[in-house]
Motif scaffolding. Structure first.
Motif, PDB file in Angstrom:
ATOM      1  N   ILE A 508     -23.876   4.358   4.088  1.00  0.00           N
ATOM      2  CA  ILE A 508     -25.075   4.651   4.872  1.00  0.00           C
ATOM      3  C   ILE A 508     -25.386   6.133   4.726  1.00  0.00           C
ATOM      4  CG2 ILE A 508     -26.115   4.637   7.165  1.00  0.00           C
ATOM      5  CD1 ILE A 508     -24.294   2.333   7.877  1.00  0.00           C
ATOM      6  N   ALA A 509     -26.530   6.436   4.162  1.00  0.00           N
ATOM      7  CA  ALA A 509     -26.967   7.815   3.956  1.00  0.00           C
ATOM      8  C   ALA A 509     -28.074   8.121   4.945  1.00  0.00           C
ATOM      9  CB  ALA A 509     -27.463   8.016   2.519  1.00  0.00           C
ATOM     10  N   ALA A 510     -27.861   9.148   5.758  1.00  0.00           N
ATOM     11  CA  ALA A 510     -28.843   9.497   6.774  1.00  0.00           C
ATOM     12  C   ALA A 510     -28.931  11.012   6.870  1.00  0.00           C
ATOM     13  CB  ALA A 510     -28.459   8.908   8.126  1.00  0.00           C
ATOM     14  N   ALA A 511     -30.115  11.511   7.143  1.00  0.00           N
ATOM     15  CA  ALA A 511     -30.350  12.952   7.293  1.00  0.00           C
ATOM     16  C   ALA A 511     -31.522  13.143   8.235  1.00  0.00           C
ATOM     17  CB  ALA A 511     -30.640  13.597   5.939  1.00  0.00           C
ATOM     18  N   PRO A 512     -31.571  14.280   8.952  1.00  0.00           N
ATOM     19  CA  PRO A 512     -32.703  14.516   9.865  1.00  0.00           C
ATOM     20  C   PRO A 512     -34.057  14.477   9.172  1.00  0.00           C
ATOM     21  CG  PRO A 512     -30.920  16.051  10.285  1.00  0.00           C
ATOM     22  CD  PRO A 512     -30.568  15.341   9.020  1.00  0.00           C
ATOM     23  N   SER A 513     -34.085  14.831   7.890  1.00  0.00           N
ATOM     24  CA  SER A 513     -35.365  14.852   7.185  1.00  0.00           C
ATOM     25  C   SER A 513     -35.875  13.462   6.840  1.00  0.00           C
ATOM     26  CB  SER A 513     -35.237  15.682   5.903  1.00  0.00           C
ATOM     27  OG  SER A 513     -34.237  15.133   5.067  1.00  0.00           O
ATOM     28  N   ARG A 514     -35.002  12.463   6.891  1.00  0.00           N
ATOM     29  CA  ARG A 514     -35.392  11.099   6.538  1.00  0.00           C
ATOM     30  C   ARG A 514     -35.727  10.312   7.791  1.00  0.00           C
ATOM     31  NH1 ARG A 514     -31.422   8.793   1.771  1.00  0.00           N
ATOM     32  NH2 ARG A 514     -31.842  10.402   0.215  1.00  0.00           N
ATOM     33  N   LYS A 515     -36.820   9.588   7.730  1.00  0.00           N
ATOM     34  CA  LYS A 515     -37.184   8.732   8.850  1.00  0.00           C
ATOM     35  C   LYS A 515     -36.316   7.489   8.898  1.00  0.00           C
ATOM     36  CE  LYS A 515     -42.038  10.140   8.963  1.00  0.00           C
ATOM     37  NZ  LYS A 515     -43.448   9.673   8.909  1.00  0.00           N
ATOM     38  N   ASP A 516     -35.949   6.976   7.720  1.00  0.00           N
ATOM     39  CA  ASP A 516     -35.147   5.761   7.623  1.00  0.00           C
ATOM     40  C   ASP A 516     -33.837   6.060   6.913  1.00  0.00           C
ATOM     41  OD1 ASP A 516     -36.606   3.961   8.972  1.00  0.00           O
ATOM     42  OD2 ASP A 516     -37.374   2.873   7.251  1.00  0.00           O
ATOM     43  N   PRO A 517     -32.701   5.654   7.478  1.00  0.00           N
ATOM     44  CA  PRO A 517     -31.443   5.737   6.722  1.00  0.00           C
ATOM     45  C   PRO A 517     -31.474   4.775   5.555  1.00  0.00           C
ATOM     46  CG  PRO A 517     -31.052   5.460   9.070  1.00  0.00           C
ATOM     47  CD  PRO A 517     -32.503   5.193   8.850  1.00  0.00           C
ATOM     48  N   PHE A 518     -30.669   5.072   4.562  1.00  0.00           N
ATOM     49  CA  PHE A 518     -30.565   4.235   3.373  1.00  0.00           C
ATOM     50  C   PHE A 518     -29.209   3.553   3.401  1.00  0.00           C
ATOM     51  CE2 PHE A 518     -30.035   3.269  -1.147  1.00  0.00           C
ATOM     52  CZ  PHE A 518     -31.287   2.751  -1.442  1.00  0.00           C
ATOM     53  N   ILE A 519     -29.212   2.205   3.223  1.00  0.00           N
ATOM     54  CA  ILE A 519     -28.002   1.397   3.358  1.00  0.00           C
ATOM     55  C   ILE A 519     -27.800   0.593   2.087  1.00  0.00           C
ATOM     56  CG2 ILE A 519     -26.827  -0.369   4.733  1.00  0.00           C
ATOM     57  CD1 ILE A 519     -28.721   0.340   7.028  1.00  0.00           C
TER      58      ILE A 519
END
Length: 798
Positions: A508-519
């Protein structure tokens, strides 16, 4: 959640466990997901009805179940379940509840003497010992001494209550809840009051199954069954406890179930013991392996007892058990292992929910005597498919694949030698029917749906919002197919719950700049095998669509490889050559498409198709399902005259007199074969590829196993042969760095068994019940192996 700093997706992300919920589903995303709730109404599908064709009397009889389920959490025990009130009652409510459950004492009595006097046991002992008549009783007693604890298995009420209380406490720390439909228990209560002999059958997933079925029945005031558990217990004290609560264990001298099958006395003793338990009116619980049929030999023995008149009838009750996460258990345990598991379970995070479905009971006598358990003649697979593979025949023969290996062979289990060919087919049909019923009545959990999406639809990863929308869509599709789901709540909660349980196998890749995490799913053997295991029940639900999609894919591959026009009618391509890119305007002939689906369904493992349905009907249903779900559309054939004029011209609407017996208004000519086109050809039909991927793991394992035949030049024992095939599958997956779900031990065993049925691999019995395998002479030729690989690979979606 599980996150990696160097996963190639987001190199600067590291999230603490306390931030998991808000990271994967931030507040703005949760508000968006509330607009896409899954279609979970108050009325759930009615699951677990018995077969309308094989057992119509049981279906419409007084054992029917209500259509509106009423779920009860087995672990939710409070002061309302006790007869008293107060602070202390609330603290010991579970103990008071268990003490109030009625359990009848069922001692073994003189069971040993009756089993020792049975003809099947005396014959085996006489052949082995060749004892004189004066020493027969003493020799018989000495020979049965290793089976004495097994024969004397009984049920002690006080011990059952204590073990029940302990299991409720343990399961409360392991599972969030154990849901049971109370309406499904009502038919069991009526059948128990009428004195019916109940046989509970469940799919083997872990040793927890053997404890769940008796625990649910115990907590709902039903008779605790004797549970056949293929467990080797090394602790004498633990074995003594289990045998006092009705658990039938393996004898201490036998380590595995395979050793028990080779033992000459185990099968006669167990058959006589089951006969005695049924005569005593005791319910029995049996686990069944859908892939190998292991455990089904007891069903065959009970069918034989029914035929001989030892019992009047037996009521079969399929039990579907669904887990959010299946607990991995061992087949050999001791006190040290038990305490270690309990300690780890207490301090470990809970593993989700459990749903237990008791399907509608049906009569084994009605199924056996009705003669409706098979719709086609049962033929060897090599007679059905081998001429097509080698080019000796173009059309599939009518018949069903014989799977006699679902029962132990007669040289392994001498007690089954007395079965005739028809009786063996009947027993196999009962096993196959139960395997299909068990997969049909089991509820689909959120982890199964999520695993299916990540493994078959979004293997390269997906955004969280799109994944949740697909979860809602897949839930709706499952409910439309009359399958129940074992979860409820908001979409965000369901998605987060399933992802948290699958977290060790996800990235699970998530960052404040992304609206949606990538799974996405991890590309590793453990992750692929784990997700594939949970996605298998979804494949059972969509099996018709998956078979039809693979048949369409095979025809499209043939069109592409032919190098001619993509427009095909009746399987004959036009003479126009293709110039440039292929125009996606394909017309598929109905008969050719149905024939491809028929050939594929013959390669499926047991449990996907009921034996009472013909393979031709199954293939036609597979094509029809693609039309219903919108993948295929029926091509409209233009006519020179209107339809009404056509019917009038053919004379089908002509009035006739009653005296004209040679003509009837109901007479009609043979229906014209229709054609299909793929809907939305400009867009690559994602649904088609999603369905094809569901069967790709099984078919790919068959292809890789065929390629491994080049490496096996000498006959090998069956266990070593399968081990080498499994090693080759693992090496192939590691070399490709993908498709690890095709390299499991179960895939290797299933592939080897299919090739044995095809006549590609020959088996020869050896002394002691062993079997040696080697490549058949016909398939030692490279051209025949190439034809086989081409036939299987046409269905594999890449």
């Amino acid at each position: 959640m599980a996150h990696e700093k160097n996963d190639g997706l987001n190199n600067d992300v590291a999230v603490s466990p306390s931030q998991q919920n808000e990271t994967v589903f931030p507040s703005r995303l949760k508000r968006k997901l509330k607009m896409v709730p899954p279609s979970l109404g108050k009325l759930r599908p009615t699951v677990g009805q018995c077969c309308m064709k094989c057992t119509p009397g049981s279906l419409h009889g007084k054992l029917g179940q209500k259509s509106i389920p009423s779920f009860h959490n087995l672990l939710s025990i409070d002061n309302t379940h006790a007869r008293y009130q107060g602070w202390l009652v609330r603290r010991i409510s579970c103990l008071l509840f268990v003490s109030g459950c009625k359990v009848s004492s069922r001692p073994s009595g003189n069971r040993l003497e009756r089993i020792g006097q049975s003809n099947r046991v005396k014959e085996v002992v006489a052949v082995e010992r060749q004892a004189p008549e004066g020493r027969g009783v003493r020799e018989l007693t000495n020979r049965l001494s290793p089976y004495l604890p097994l024969i004397n298995t009984s049920i002690v009420p006080s011990l059952v209550r204590f073990v029940g209380w302990l299991m409720l406490k343990v399961f409360a720390s392991v599972f969030d809840n154990i849901q049971v439909d109370l309406n499904q228990l009502a038919p069991l209560q009526r059948a128990s009051q009428e004195g019916s002999l109940l046989l509970y059958v469940h799919v083997r997933q872990s040793l927890v199954d053997c404890a769940l079925v008796p625990l649910v029945l115990f907590c709902h005031k039903l008779a605790v069954p004797y549970a056949v558990c293929p467990l080797q217990c090394s602790s004498y004290s633990l074995r003594a406890i289990l045998q006092r609560v009705g658990v039938l264990l393996l004898p201490p001298s036998l380590q595995t179930e395979e050793d028990a099958e080779r033992d000459s006395l185990f099968s006669p003793v167990m058959t006589s013991l089951v006969d005695e338990l049924l005569h005593e009116g005791q319910p029995i619980s049996v686990g069944l392996s859908a892939e190998t049929g292991r455990g089904g030999q007891w069903l065959a023995h009970i069918a034989q007892l029914l035929k001989r008149g030892s019992v009047t009838d037996v009521t079969l009750v399929p039990v579907g058990i669904s887990y959010d996460r299946v607990l991995d258990t061992r087949t050999q345990v001791g006190l040290g292992v038990i305490f270690q598991c309990l300690w780890s379970l207490i301090w470990r995070k809970r593993v989700g929910s459990v749903r237990v479905h008791f399907a509608q009971p049906f009569s084994l006598k009605e199924m056996c005597e009705g003669g409706r358990w098979s719709a086609d003649e049962w033929l060897p697979l090599q007679d059905l498919l081998l001429p097509i593979i080698l080019g000796d025949r173009t059309k599939s023969a009518s018949g069903q694949r014989r799977m006699s290996w679902l029962l132990p062979s007669s040289h392994r289990t001498p007690d089954l030698r007395e079965l005739t060919h028809l009786e063996r087919d009947l027993s196999v049909a009962v096993i196959r029917h139960l395997a299909f019923s068990l997969s049909s009545c089991a509820a689909l959990m959120s982890t199964s749906l999520m695993s299916t999406l990540l493994l078959h639809r979004h293997r390269k990863g997906v955004k969280a919002s799109l994944l949740c929308q697909d979860l809602a869509w897949l839930t709706t599709e499952v409910l439309f197919r009359n399958k129940d789901v074992g979860f409820q709540g908001s979409l965000a909660e369901i998605a987060h719950h399933s992802l948290s349980l699958l977290a060790p196998h996800l990235i699970i890749a998530a960052a404040p700049s992304r609206k949606d995490p990538f799974i996405m799913a991890r590309v590793s053997p453990a992750a692929s095998v784990h997700l594939s295991r949970y996605a298998q029940i979804v494949t059972h639900t969509f099996i018709l669509e998956a078979v039809g999609a693979c048949a369409v894919s095979a025809m499209l591959c043939e069109v592409v490889s032919s190098g001619v026009s993509a427009r095909v009618r009746g399987g004959v391509p036009d003479e126009e050559e293709v110039k440039g890119d292929l125009e996606f305007d394909v017309v598929l002939c109905q008969s050719e498409l149905t024939d491809r689906a028929l050939q594929l369904c013959l390669l499926l493992p047991p449990g996907f198709q009921p034996p009472c349905q013909s393979s031709q009907s199954f293939a036609m249903d597979a094509v029809d399902r693609l039309v219903h779900c919108g993948i295929l559309v029926i091509e409209e054939t233009p006519r020179d005259v209107p339809t009404c004029d056509f019917w009038k011209r053919e004379g089908l609407l002509t009035w006739t007199t009653g005296e004209d017996s040679g003509h009837s208004d109901s007479d009609c000519e043979e229906q014209e074969a229709c054609s299909y086109k793929i809907s939305q050809p400009s867009q690559c039909p994602e649904m088609l590829f999603f369905l094809c991927s569901m069967l790709a793991g099984h078919l790919r394992a068959l292809c890789w196993t065929t390629a491994a035949l080049d490496l096996l030049h000498v006959p090998l024992p069956e266990a070593e042969f399968v081990a080498r095939i499994h090693s080759h599958l693992c090496d192939t997956a590691n070399k490709k760095k993908q498709h690890y779900e095709s390299c499991t031990k179960e895939s290797a065993r299933t592939a080897v068994r299919t090739l044995i049925d095809l006549g590609v691999i020959s088996e020869h019995p050896q002394e002691g019940g062993a079997v040696s395998l080697h490549v058949a002479p016909r398939f030692q030729l490279p051209e025949n192996r190439q034809k086989l690989t081409h036939f299987i690979s046409q269905y594999v979606y890449n």
